[in-house]
Design a protein around this motif. Structure first.
Motif, PDB file in Angstrom:
ATOM      1  N   ALA A 180       0.718  -1.182   0.051  1.00 48.66           N
ATOM      2  CA  ALA A 180      -0.205  -0.168  -0.050  1.00 48.66           C
ATOM      3  C   ALA A 180       0.822   1.145  -0.096  1.00 48.66           C
ATOM      4  O   ALA A 180       1.768   1.384   0.696  1.00 48.66           O
ATOM      5  N   GLU A 206       1.107   5.418  -0.149  1.00 42.57           N
ATOM      6  CA  GLU A 206       0.513   6.760  -0.119  1.00 42.57           C
ATOM      7  C   GLU A 206       0.305   7.506  -1.287  1.00 42.57           C
ATOM      8  O   GLU A 206      -0.760   7.925  -1.817  1.00 42.57           O
ATOM      9  N   VAL A 263      -6.911   3.214  -5.424  1.00 42.67           N
ATOM     10  CA  VAL A 263      -8.093   2.902  -4.498  1.00 42.67           C
ATOM     11  C   VAL A 263      -8.626   4.174  -4.431  1.00 42.67           C
ATOM     12  O   VAL A 263      -9.628   4.018  -3.281  1.00 42.67           O
ATOM     13  N   PRO A 313      -3.386   5.174   0.701  1.00 45.14           N
ATOM     14  CA  PRO A 313      -3.969   3.807   1.559  1.00 45.14           C
ATOM     15  C   PRO A 313      -2.801   3.571   2.711  1.00 45.14           C
ATOM     16  O   PRO A 313      -1.636   3.512   2.622  1.00 45.14           O
ATOM     17  N   ARG A 314      -3.252   3.469   3.993  1.00 49.21           N
ATOM     18  CA  ARG A 314      -2.531   2.915   5.045  1.00 49.21           C
ATOM     19  C   ARG A 314      -2.319   1.361   5.318  1.00 49.21           C
ATOM     20  O   ARG A 314      -1.221   0.975   5.548  1.00 49.21           O
ATOM     21  N   VAL A 350      -3.469  -2.671   3.757  1.00 43.39           N
ATOM     22  CA  VAL A 350      -4.033  -3.459   2.990  1.00 43.39           C
ATOM     23  C   VAL A 350      -4.336  -4.904   3.484  1.00 43.39           C
ATOM     24  O   VAL A 350      -3.413  -5.442   4.153  1.00 43.39           O
ATOM     25  N   ALA A 372      -8.563  -2.084   1.214  1.00 42.93           N
ATOM     26  CA  ALA A 372      -7.661  -1.066   1.579  1.00 42.93           C
ATOM     27  C   ALA A 372      -8.207  -0.018   2.396  1.00 42.93           C
ATOM     28  O   ALA A 372      -9.531   0.461   2.145  1.00 42.93           O
ATOM     29  N   THR A 373      -7.701   0.495   3.428  1.00 49.54           N
ATOM     30  CA  THR A 373      -8.036   1.460   4.233  1.00 49.54           C
ATOM     31  C   THR A 373      -7.106   2.766   4.256  1.00 49.54           C
ATOM     32  O   THR A 373      -5.787   2.644   4.071  1.00 49.54           O
ATOM     33  N   PRO A 374      -7.564   3.798   4.540  1.00 46.86           N
ATOM     34  CA  PRO A 374      -7.052   5.189   4.425  1.00 46.86           C
ATOM     35  C   PRO A 374      -5.869   5.468   5.479  1.00 46.86           C
ATOM     36  O   PRO A 374      -6.028   5.336   6.619  1.00 46.86           O
ATOM     37  N   VAL A 415     -13.176   3.389   2.674  1.00 48.43           N
ATOM     38  CA  VAL A 415     -12.526   2.168   2.479  1.00 48.43           C
ATOM     39  C   VAL A 415     -12.699   1.794   1.144  1.00 48.43           C
ATOM     40  O   VAL A 415     -14.002   1.961   0.474  1.00 48.43           O
ATOM     41  N   SER A 416     -11.837   0.953   0.482  1.00 47.30           N
ATOM     42  CA  SER A 416     -11.922   0.514  -0.906  1.00 47.30           C
ATOM     43  C   SER A 416     -12.095  -1.248  -0.730  1.00 47.30           C
ATOM     44  O   SER A 416     -11.070  -1.652  -0.088  1.00 47.30           O
ATOM     45  N   ARG A 427     -16.214   1.553  -3.183  1.00 44.69           N
ATOM     46  CA  ARG A 427     -15.907   2.346  -2.063  1.00 44.69           C
ATOM     47  C   ARG A 427     -17.259   2.225  -1.030  1.00 44.69           C
ATOM     48  O   ARG A 427     -18.231   2.334  -1.450  1.00 44.69           O
TER      49      ARG A 427
END
Length: 362
Positions: free
Chosen positions: A115, A117, A140, A144-145, A147, A161-163, A169-170, A186
């Motif tokens: 992941a 940024e 995404v 992303p922070r 995966v 995937a989270t931010p 989130v995706s 999303r």
């Protein structure tokens, strides 16, 4: 480039940890109900190895083989493949990534994803003969922070995937054989949902799912495996920042590391009951449960081990030093001796650690 508000998620925590560490040393404030036995606190065997600002990574241990680590170097913007061989961590390959990669996981024995940024992508690499080769990148919609592999079937993988910041989130469905046919959905979760994890059950007895601690919304939420894209349920709310949530091995408890306040927490995943656990005044940023009643909290240059009773009262506590700000802990038999070891990824400093088991000696 991160905003100052983004940096506030971890730099002030580190400064506060260091300041409180000095105060705690002078006042001898400890979070144990029983004073530790120095003999039991003998520092376990370990290795520390060069891995600057390891914000995320994962170990893979296949039967009859050495264990391998895939990890990101946050400031150096690199994906690193390492092999644990004969008590050493050996770098096998490094490949460049976009600015500020935050995490990496194994999808298969020869496939990894990171992941990143900058660009807001998940970058896919094959692993062949100790070499990493980039094969695809998928956007995404945010930086992303984390995966997480949610599901897979053959060459098709569903990834969460989270931010780094934000509420979206995706869900990416990616096929290694047909990457151009990937689909992206999303949904809204919460503000800054860091480090989602699979859980074996959700309260009250609702089966497996995915749970996550929401830093800025100060709560823990979860979605069921039967409908991952549904509106999340709130499992607990706090008056301080929950930095990470992880389940115990049986799935009975979901442990929650709280950044400040001198306490941590766990959620009974059968009933939903919330128990608070006496903690160190310096706080905790990561957590790993060795058993239902044996938990490890990570923070600045230390792991705090606690043995608990059924009500969450501390029966015994111990401490192990680490090489940096210990924000990711994982349990694996890294030296292949049949005993579980702890991988400690340090998001500050130049090195990470492996603490060889047994971790807790009675």
């Amino acid at each position: 480039m991160k905003s100052l508000s983004g940096f506030s998620r971890w730099l002030p925590s580190l400064a506060l940890s260091l300041l409180l560490a000095a105060c705690a040393a002078n006042t001898d404030q400890r979070a144990a109900a029983i004073k530790p036995d120095p003999g039991k606190n003998a520092d376990p065997t370990r290795i520390s190895f060069q891995l600057p600002q390891a914000w995320g990574g994962a170990v893979q241990c296949l039967e009859g083989q050495n264990c391998y680590l895939i990890a990101v170097e946050h400031e150096l913007s690199q994906l690193v493949l390492m092999e644990f061989d004969n008590g050493k961590a050996v770098v096998r390959d490094k490949q460049p990534l976009g600015y500020h990669p935050d995490s990496a996981i194994w999808l298969a024995p020869n496939l990894v994803v990171a992941a990143v940024e900058t660009g807001g992508t998940l970058d896919f690499f094959t692993v062949d003969n100790h070499q990493l080769r980039k094969i695809d990148a998928q956007g995404v919609g945010f930086s992303p922070r984390d995966v997480v592999l949610a599901a897979n079937a053959g060459s098709s993988y569903t990834l969460l995937a989270t931010p780094y910041s934000g509420k979206h989130v995706s869900w990416l469905t990616w096929d290694q054989k047909n990457p151009g046919q990937s689909t992206l959905n999303r949904t809204f979760w919460c503000e800054a949902p860091w480090h989602p994890v699979h859980v074996k059950q959700l309260p009250p007895n609702r089966g497996p799912g995915i749970a996550v601690a929401c830093l800025d919304d100060k709560k823990v939420i979860a979605v069921p495996a039967t409908n991952l894209q549904t509106t999340p349920a709130v499992l607990a709310t706090f008056d301080v920042i929950p930095r990470q949530a992880k389940p115990s091995p049986s799935g009975r408890w979901l442990y929650v590391a709280l950044e400040t306040g001198g306490k941590n927490a766990r959620i009974d995943m059968h009933t939903g009951e919330l128990q608070f656990i006496q903690g160190d005044p310096r706080g905790a940023s990561s957590v790993l449960a060795l058993a239902d009643d044996l938990v490890i909290w990570g923070d600045s240059q230390r792991l705090t081990l606690q043995k608990l009773d059924t009500q969450g009262q501390v029966l015994d506590t111990r401490e192990i030093k680490t090489s940096g700000y210990s924000t990711e802990l994982q349990l694996h038999d890294i030296n292949r001796d049949g005993i579980q070891d702890i991988l400690v990824l340090n998001s500050t400093g130049e090195t990470s650690d492996v603490i060889f088991g047994p971790i807790w000696k009675d």
